[in-house]
Design an enzyme around this catalytic site. Sequence first.
Site, PDB file in Angstrom:
ATOM      1  N   ARG A  86      35.116  49.261  41.433  1.00 55.60           N
ATOM      2  CA  ARG A  86      33.946  48.398  41.107  1.00 55.60           C
ATOM      3  C   ARG A  86      33.412  47.654  42.077  1.00 55.60           C
ATOM      4  O   ARG A  86      31.949  47.735  42.173  1.00 55.60           O
ATOM      5  CB  ARG A  86      34.057  47.659  39.809  1.00 55.60           C
ATOM      6  CG  ARG A  86      34.398  48.559  38.524  1.00 55.60           C
ATOM      7  CD  ARG A  86      34.759  47.424  37.414  1.00 55.60           C
ATOM      8  NE  ARG A  86      33.937  46.480  36.949  1.00 55.60           N
ATOM      9  CZ  ARG A  86      33.948  45.493  36.024  1.00 55.60           C
ATOM     10  NH1 ARG A  86      35.297  45.087  35.728  1.00 55.60           N
ATOM     11  NH2 ARG A  86      33.006  44.717  35.675  1.00 55.60           N
TER      12      ARG A  86
ATOM     13  N   CYS B 287      34.087  37.806  39.027  1.00 52.38           N
ATOM     14  CA  CYS B 287      34.431  38.824  38.317  1.00 52.38           C
ATOM     15  C   CYS B 287      33.241  39.696  37.565  1.00 52.38           C
ATOM     16  O   CYS B 287      32.126  39.854  38.054  1.00 52.38           O
ATOM     17  CB  CYS B 287      35.766  38.699  37.527  1.00 52.38           C
ATOM     18  SG  CYS B 287      35.238  37.603  35.931  1.00 52.38           S
TER      19      CYS B 287
END
Length: 282
Positions: free
Chosen positions: A181, A241
Amino acid sequence: MPYVNAHALVEADWLEAHIDNPKITILDASWHMPNLNRDAKAEYKEKHIPGAIFFDIDVVSDGKSDLPHMLPSSDDFASALGKMGISNEDLIVVYDSYGLFSAARVWWMFRCFGHDNVAILNGGSLKWESENRPMDNKVPTRQTTNYTANFKSGLIKSLSDVQVNLESMQAQVIDARARNRFNAEVPEPRPGLRGGHIPGSLNLPFADILTEAKTIKDEASIRSLFEAERLDFNKPVITSCGTGVTACVLSFALYLIGKEDAAVYDGSWTEWGGHRETPIEP
């Protein structure tokens, strides 16, 4: 070598031995990614560590924000905790069903509002159940309290804070998302978000902090993981995050080994990747 701040982590043996202590409040902070279609509160009602209260990060949040589970105001946090029957004098022990995931978010929230007497249960209910320790389905009733929150602004960073930091580079940003990611090799789980990462940021997937049993690794291992990513412990740190949950795992790990000032970018990639004008690196 013991953790510098070993008080922030409790083991299952200790908690079971002290589970009836009225000055200890146990919180089930389990939370699931929306795409899993799991209901953490329903699971709590089915079974939880005896005496635990359910803490919902989506409810104890800023209801005016379009972003998920953003930090609430001091007044809203204090009101929510008062209704839960939590006192400023309580030792808070937080756990989740993954070992260490959303519990770190709640640990960080308490620290943001001046409640430093808070710890995480190592391995969460995953380890607790694997050791055949008692579980319960009784929802405790507690008397309301007059909880007081004392906001510590240094532990949280906003979009503008991170944008300013791009110019100064005074703080290091470290991202807790999986590497695929971070590197835009797979789509983000939330629709509408661009792939990639904040320019100049480092990457340490939060799962790397955990053992195969989902307990947290020892101090030397944690330190070496951050060192491998070239984190300078003498500089300020901002953790990030997807939605500000697993960033708190990195902040917790840093706290354990003595770096107590790691701030969390609350909006994280959901905010940064959702803006068209914010710069990204693939």
